[in-house]
Design an enzyme around this catalytic site. Sequence first.
Site, mmCIF file in Angstrom:
data_model
loop_
_atom_site.group_PDB
_atom_site.id
_atom_site.type_symbol
_atom_site.label_atom_id
_atom_site.label_comp_id
_atom_site.label_asym_id
_atom_site.label_seq_id
_atom_site.Cartn_x
_atom_site.Cartn_y
_atom_site.Cartn_z
ATOM 1 C CG ASP A 66 2.095 1.934 19.298
ATOM 2 O OD1 ASP A 66 0.916 1.599 19.119
ATOM 3 O OD2 ASP A 66 2.703 1.726 20.365
ATOM 4 N NE ARG A 91 -1.982 -3.892 -21.825
ATOM 5 C CZ ARG A 91 -2.807 -2.858 -21.986
ATOM 6 N NH1 ARG A 91 -2.939 -2.308 -23.156
ATOM 7 N NH2 ARG A 91 -3.502 -2.396 -20.974
#
Length: 744
Positions: A137, A700
Amino acid sequence: MNAAVRAVVRMGIYVGAKVYFVHEGYQGMVDGGDNIEEASWESVSSMLQVGGTVIGSARCKEFRSHEGRLKAAHHLVQRDITNLCVIGGDGSLTGANLFREEWSGLLEELVQQGLIDEEAAQNNSELHIVGMVGSIDNDFCGTDMTIGTDSALHRIIEVVDAIMTTAQSHQRTFVLEVMGRHCGYLALVSALACGADWVLIPEMPPEDGWEEQMCQKLSESRSRGSRLNIIIVAEGAIDRQGKAITVNNVKDLVVSCLGFDTRVTILGHVQRGGTPSAFDRILASRMGVEAVLALLEASASTPACVVSLCGNQAVRLPLMECVQMTQDVQKAMDEKNFEEAVRLRGRSFENNLNTYKLLSYRKSSFNVAVLNVGAPAAGMNAAVRSAVRVGITEGHKMFAVNDGFEGFYKGQIKEIKWGDVGGWTGQGGSILGTKRTLPAKHLDKIAEQIRIHNINALLVIGGFEAFLGVMELSAAREKYNEFCVPMVMVPATVSNNIPGSDLSIGADTALNAITDTCDRIKQSASGTKRRVFIIETMGGYCGYLASVGGLAAGADAVYIYEEPFDIRDLQSNVEHLTEKMKTGIQRGLVLRNENSNENFTTDFIYQLYSEEGKGVFDCRKNVLGHMQQGGAPSPFDRNFGTKIAAKAIQWISRKLKESYKEGRVFANTEDTACLLGMRRRAMVFQPVVQLKDQTDFVHRIPKEQWWLKLRPLMKILAKYKTSYDVSDSGQLEHVTRVRPKKVD
């Protein structure tokens, strides 16, 4: 929950503790006997990929009584257990806290009754408790995500994606009920992740007269050409008077008001089941290790705590503060103080709600262009949809650029409207089209297109090329006035190699693809026995997918570029696997990042392992390739893409107002060419110029990467002797009720 159990057991054994399972929750502690058994390293093998909990769970009436807790204390003292790690919801955690408060009294009683002696009472005088919140939940305050929430979202999205295809065919309206008791989190996030037309949640009951508003919105969406409507109802949904709103109420309303063909689907317990997602496995593994560290550091004076994540950072919070706040939410809702309830639910809930509101209401007109740059990543389309709709809501005219900077200089630019991006959230890849072309060689033509279409701001969604592209454009501002407009880059790449952001859109989907494949491969390997799989992952030079994928899949070794390895490391890994084959776990999983080493290729490692493992194990290899880039985006990527793009557009609106002078937009300061990234707990706008020094442009990748701290954790869970840096472990802090200041 199983990933958490596994991490606690293995980290516990690693630090030299004796670890016990308590089967069937508190019932097992009250009943004692075989319910409390010592755990071994092997006993938690193959648990990562199993849903539910292997050690069982039960609601226990007896533990609520004093007698029950007395029995439980007796059974723990018999085994000298003084540290409890409780995984459950607020009920279980409150029970644990009460147990701790009564502990010394319970021991006195046991001594008086002659059940234990004074010495045993002395040796076990303190009980320490650490909680982890396991609940689909996500209704526990103080934590951004509880264990199990992301997997429940996966189930919901799978169902909604399937329902959307049938609704599309029949032009139907579907009303879905999702779980969550009194908490609307699952409903809210799944509505965001599937682009629902309307959502009803208990924390934000609709205004009076909502029935007409909703029907009007549904018919508007149909008249814009949509063939379906999706309405999501949380099971605890109520109106302003506190009267329940059920799926059947909503269905009857749509049928009587609009006459649309309407169907109801109640998802029920499907949401609790199934395989845990990659996010949940990593969350639970990190929390499990954190819980053991918290228990080691606990003393009589420290309050019982829960370990949790805030953003991307492990934190410890006093258990009762969280429980108190969770109960305050219910109190606020009972008193119809809904604004307060939303605030108490925490920043993650509030951000989701604000994004949802932004996307659902329409109201200075500037032209804003959106483009995708680099390789496709799942969630790019969700980001584009969100940007377009939030932009329109803010009064801008939105333009879509096809095929990245290449399409930009060729003039493939056209206005994109609200209805054009319907249904984009769940689509993988890049609908706009994306290319790796950089702008530097085409600056003249791009400037010309900006002039022709009078573009006042740019949103670039993509990978490393997008980062380079925004840097090139901002560097060209001296020469071209056209580039003196606000520009912001949002990271979207499976490699997660962008400086300035801990996470990028698409990485979670790729991790799930890797994890699913590894699960299947492990299953095949445990059938054949004594088999080791070498698996190659993508990521360029960035080892994120390999490392975090390895953590989620339970790998024995992971080779990456950032952590250089030599023949001695390969040798020790082979020996480690040879030892492992002597135990009950007769399979191995080794991940290798595609560019981890130019000479130790996947083939080389496969051949080395095959030769060295002769007679002990055999090897297979598998290159995962482009399946890591494709597929429908995971709930996390849909939600992350939606929220981050909405935030980027709001920033653009702010910067446009600030830089609009004498009838035109002029922005040439560093802070008007930014990258929006997630840094630890906050979403931060960082000038791209300032990220230059943090980047290794040859490979990179960012020079510093947070996830490298997770590497030792993976090694510990694979039974290697290694050192674990606890400097980054969570510190105990208080639950904040005041709003943190917004970081611009």
